[in-house]
Write a protein that holds these residues in place. Sequence first.
Motif, PDB file in Angstrom:
ATOM      1  N   GLY A 294     -20.575  25.002  42.300  1.00  0.00           N
ATOM      2  CA  GLY A 294     -19.577  25.404  43.616  1.00  0.00           C
ATOM      3  C   GLY A 294     -20.458  26.328  44.545  1.00  0.00           C
ATOM      4  O   GLY A 294     -19.949  26.400  45.369  1.00  0.00           O
ATOM      5  N   HIS A 295     -20.952  26.548  44.332  1.00  0.00           N
ATOM      6  CA  HIS A 295     -22.159  27.550  44.873  1.00  0.00           C
ATOM      7  C   HIS A 295     -22.643  27.059  46.486  1.00  0.00           C
ATOM      8  O   HIS A 295     -22.866  28.178  46.883  1.00  0.00           O
ATOM      9  N   LEU A 296     -23.217  25.938  46.447  1.00  0.00           N
ATOM     10  CA  LEU A 296     -23.706  25.710  47.344  1.00  0.00           C
ATOM     11  C   LEU A 296     -22.809  24.427  47.611  1.00  0.00           C
ATOM     12  O   LEU A 296     -23.116  24.003  48.860  1.00  0.00           O
ATOM     13  N   PHE A 297     -21.850  24.861  48.064  1.00  0.00           N
ATOM     14  CA  PHE A 297     -20.888  23.654  48.499  1.00  0.00           C
ATOM     15  C   PHE A 297     -19.829  24.599  49.010  1.00  0.00           C
ATOM     16  O   PHE A 297     -18.730  24.122  49.333  1.00  0.00           O
ATOM     17  N   GLN A 298     -19.939  25.807  48.976  1.00  0.00           N
ATOM     18  CA  GLN A 298     -18.985  26.581  49.922  1.00  0.00           C
ATOM     19  C   GLN A 298     -18.410  25.987  51.055  1.00  0.00           C
ATOM     20  O   GLN A 298     -17.265  26.595  51.882  1.00  0.00           O
ATOM     21  N   GLY A 299     -19.343  25.913  52.319  1.00  0.00           N
ATOM     22  CA  GLY A 299     -19.302  25.261  53.550  1.00  0.00           C
ATOM     23  C   GLY A 299     -18.543  23.880  53.264  1.00  0.00           C
ATOM     24  O   GLY A 299     -17.510  24.333  54.407  1.00  0.00           O
ATOM     25  N   PHE A 300     -18.392  23.288  52.611  1.00  0.00           N
ATOM     26  CA  PHE A 300     -17.463  22.151  52.406  1.00  0.00           C
ATOM     27  C   PHE A 300     -16.433  22.172  52.535  1.00  0.00           C
ATOM     28  O   PHE A 300     -15.529  21.513  52.920  1.00  0.00           O
ATOM     29  N   GLU A 301     -15.870  23.293  51.443  1.00  0.00           N
ATOM     30  CA  GLU A 301     -14.689  23.616  50.750  1.00  0.00           C
ATOM     31  C   GLU A 301     -13.800  24.158  52.030  1.00  0.00           C
ATOM     32  O   GLU A 301     -13.113  24.399  52.563  1.00  0.00           O
ATOM     33  N   ASN A 302     -15.117  25.250  52.493  1.00  0.00           N
ATOM     34  CA  ASN A 302     -14.550  25.599  54.157  1.00  0.00           C
ATOM     35  C   ASN A 302     -14.279  24.713  55.051  1.00  0.00           C
ATOM     36  O   ASN A 302     -12.645  25.106  55.903  1.00  0.00           O
ATOM     37  N   GLY A 344     -25.068  17.811  63.755  1.00  0.00           N
ATOM     38  CA  GLY A 344     -25.329  18.850  64.514  1.00  0.00           C
ATOM     39  C   GLY A 344     -23.313  19.250  63.998  1.00  0.00           C
ATOM     40  O   GLY A 344     -23.033  19.908  64.485  1.00  0.00           O
ATOM     41  N   LEU A 345     -22.776  18.177  64.903  1.00  0.00           N
ATOM     42  CA  LEU A 345     -21.080  18.485  65.045  1.00  0.00           C
ATOM     43  C   LEU A 345     -20.672  19.110  63.455  1.00  0.00           C
ATOM     44  O   LEU A 345     -19.933  20.112  64.136  1.00  0.00           O
ATOM     45  N   PHE A 346     -20.795  18.868  63.083  1.00  0.00           N
ATOM     46  CA  PHE A 346     -20.760  18.121  61.239  1.00  0.00           C
ATOM     47  C   PHE A 346     -20.533  19.791  60.892  1.00  0.00           C
ATOM     48  O   PHE A 346     -20.275  21.247  60.438  1.00  0.00           O
ATOM     49  N   THR A 347     -22.577  20.373  61.093  1.00  0.00           N
ATOM     50  CA  THR A 347     -22.997  21.653  60.567  1.00  0.00           C
ATOM     51  C   THR A 347     -21.945  22.597  61.747  1.00  0.00           C
ATOM     52  O   THR A 347     -21.644  23.178  60.991  1.00  0.00           O
ATOM     53  N   LEU A 348     -22.150  22.857  63.023  1.00  0.00           N
ATOM     54  CA  LEU A 348     -21.057  23.440  63.950  1.00  0.00           C
ATOM     55  C   LEU A 348     -19.615  23.221  63.129  1.00  0.00           C
ATOM     56  O   LEU A 348     -19.007  24.646  62.717  1.00  0.00           O
ATOM     57  N   GLN A 349     -18.833  22.326  62.543  1.00  0.00           N
ATOM     58  CA  GLN A 349     -17.768  22.451  61.888  1.00  0.00           C
ATOM     59  C   GLN A 349     -17.467  23.553  61.116  1.00  0.00           C
ATOM     60  O   GLN A 349     -16.939  24.004  60.619  1.00  0.00           O
ATOM     61  N   VAL A 350     -18.584  23.093  60.200  1.00  0.00           N
ATOM     62  CA  VAL A 350     -18.554  24.119  58.503  1.00  0.00           C
ATOM     63  C   VAL A 350     -19.296  25.387  59.010  1.00  0.00           C
ATOM     64  O   VAL A 350     -18.498  26.626  58.633  1.00  0.00           O
ATOM     65  N   VAL A 351     -19.887  25.585  60.376  1.00  0.00           N
ATOM     66  CA  VAL A 351     -19.884  27.012  59.554  1.00  0.00           C
ATOM     67  C   VAL A 351     -18.682  27.848  60.755  1.00  0.00           C
ATOM     68  O   VAL A 351     -18.442  28.815  60.397  1.00  0.00           O
ATOM     69  N   GLY A 352     -18.163  27.131  62.132  1.00  0.00           N
ATOM     70  CA  GLY A 352     -17.007  27.633  62.830  1.00  0.00           C
ATOM     71  C   GLY A 352     -15.890  27.226  61.559  1.00  0.00           C
ATOM     72  O   GLY A 352     -14.619  28.919  61.535  1.00  0.00           O
ATOM     73  N   SER A 353     -15.474  26.730  60.710  1.00  0.00           N
ATOM     74  CA  SER A 353     -14.523  27.459  59.255  1.00  0.00           C
ATOM     75  C   SER A 353     -15.083  27.886  58.550  1.00  0.00           C
ATOM     76  O   SER A 353     -13.217  29.032  58.375  1.00  0.00           O
ATOM     77  N   THR A 354     -16.399  28.262  58.941  1.00  0.00           N
ATOM     78  CA  THR A 354     -16.326  29.027  57.196  1.00  0.00           C
ATOM     79  C   THR A 354     -15.716  31.032  58.183  1.00  0.00           C
ATOM     80  O   THR A 354     -15.259  32.131  57.542  1.00  0.00           O
ATOM     81  N   PHE A 355     -16.139  31.185  59.667  1.00  0.00           N
ATOM     82  CA  PHE A 355     -16.472  31.978  60.324  1.00  0.00           C
ATOM     83  C   PHE A 355     -14.131  32.542  59.842  1.00  0.00           C
ATOM     84  O   PHE A 355     -14.174  33.493  60.179  1.00  0.00           O
ATOM     85  N   PHE A 356     -13.871  30.871  61.140  1.00  0.00           N
ATOM     86  CA  PHE A 356     -12.118  31.482  60.731  1.00  0.00           C
ATOM     87  C   PHE A 356     -12.049  32.465  59.408  1.00  0.00           C
ATOM     88  O   PHE A 356     -10.804  32.515  59.999  1.00  0.00           O
ATOM     89  N   ARG A 361      -5.943  32.686  57.187  1.00  0.00           N
ATOM     90  CA  ARG A 361      -5.845  31.926  56.343  1.00  0.00           C
ATOM     91  C   ARG A 361      -5.774  30.186  56.322  1.00  0.00           C
ATOM     92  O   ARG A 361      -6.280  30.078  55.061  1.00  0.00           O
ATOM     93  N   GLN A 362      -5.013  29.746  57.596  1.00  0.00           N
ATOM     94  CA  GLN A 362      -5.421  28.348  57.385  1.00  0.00           C
ATOM     95  C   GLN A 362      -5.578  28.291  59.129  1.00  0.00           C
ATOM     96  O   GLN A 362      -5.513  29.031  60.111  1.00  0.00           O
ATOM     97  N   GLY A 363      -5.872  27.032  59.634  1.00  0.00           N
ATOM     98  CA  GLY A 363      -6.067  26.567  60.728  1.00  0.00           C
ATOM     99  C   GLY A 363      -4.698  26.489  61.117  1.00  0.00           C
ATOM    100  O   GLY A 363      -3.445  26.089  60.408  1.00  0.00           O
ATOM    101  N   PRO A 364      -4.663  26.327  62.924  1.00  0.00           N
ATOM    102  CA  PRO A 364      -3.717  26.235  63.228  1.00  0.00           C
ATOM    103  C   PRO A 364      -2.978  24.982  63.489  1.00  0.00           C
ATOM    104  O   PRO A 364      -1.376  24.684  62.967  1.00  0.00           O
TER     105      PRO A 364
END
Length: 394
Positions: A294-302, A344-356, A361-364
């Motif tokens: 799972g080390h390479l898939f943390q972005g998908f998890e987030n 591109g949009l999905f990549t931004l969502q991965v980055v944004g989810s990781t920082f969030f 603990r949860q999304g809105p």
Amino acid sequence: MVGGDRNGLVDALRGWSLFGILIANLLIFQYGIFGKDEISFFRISSLDYGGYEAIKVLIENSFMPIFTFLFGYSLILMRNRLREKKRRIKWHLFRRFIILISFGVLHSIFLWEGDILLLYGVMGMLLLFFVNRKRKTILVWCVVLFSIITLISFVGGEEEVFISEEKIDVYLKDTIEIYGSGSYEMIKHHRNNVDPMEMSEGEAFFVVLFMPFLILPMMLLGMYAAHVGWLHGNRVKLFQYISIICLPVGLLLKASLYLSKEIHWLPDMSLIGGSVLAIGYIGLFSYFYSRSNGHLFQGFENLGKLSLTNYILQTVVCTSVFYGYGFGLFGRMGVLLSIFFGIGLFTLQVVGSTFFLKSFRQGPLEKVMRMVVYLENPFLSRKKRQLKDEMKVS
């Protein structure tokens, strides 16, 4: 899964499925719910048409079943958590499906016609009849429903056309003008009040009756998989076998959509092929996830942890890009460029989810869902909620 611990593979699969759903949905965002299947009307280039066929075979109707499978899988995990906490299982799940239906109604009326939340909420109500059934019973129903879909594929042939070519041309011309340059109110009125299909009551009844046969099998398969723990532990060999068998079979069945037009005696098996290919994708993704721990898939998890929020966010961004009240690129971007846009949009969502998730603990929307399902006080701290749960159990 023990207690409240999350299953990383389930979250990662959910995040990955949202990528494929986004790429497939971009056809709807750019060409409309009816226009995506009348692509010749838009006179796209040969390169775009190649990308269009690739989406049809590789992605469309093959990533949504992954999400459907996970819906059933997560349902059993949630049931187990509720049982551990000695809470009323069906009432909690009922409230969950009610809020899904509510989100779906708002989403479809005010934002976009391609909503799936309403359908999932309704289907969830049907799953309440299976939530406490034995895994053998669930498997039998799953096999029976898959068999019915396969039989329909053999017998049914091409889909029945409910709309004339003249009507669809008029509708698409209006849609291009309104969606491309219209105001929010104009687009909302067109989406909610203009229906080119004009089905009879009998035809509409058949469509509604047939819908559970398409959705339920993968949900039930997910429920059965959760019972036997398919996505728990290191099952590299199992995932390898699933992907080796289901990927080529699924691709062949999906390709029958085009092969049947050339070979008339060959049935169109793309209906069942989408689910088979989805199972293959689940096996392939799970194989690489397990191999890497799972080390390479943390972005998908987030991203998967915030799947509801990210799904609605995709709608907000894409409608703003393609509709007239935004950039007005409806029907203009092209299929290939939209694929890169989706990446591109999905990549931004991965980055944004990781920082969030570093701060929350949860999304809105996930927070709203939890408040309704568990009837939680939003101002109550996590420690106090845990103490309250422990007191209920004891």
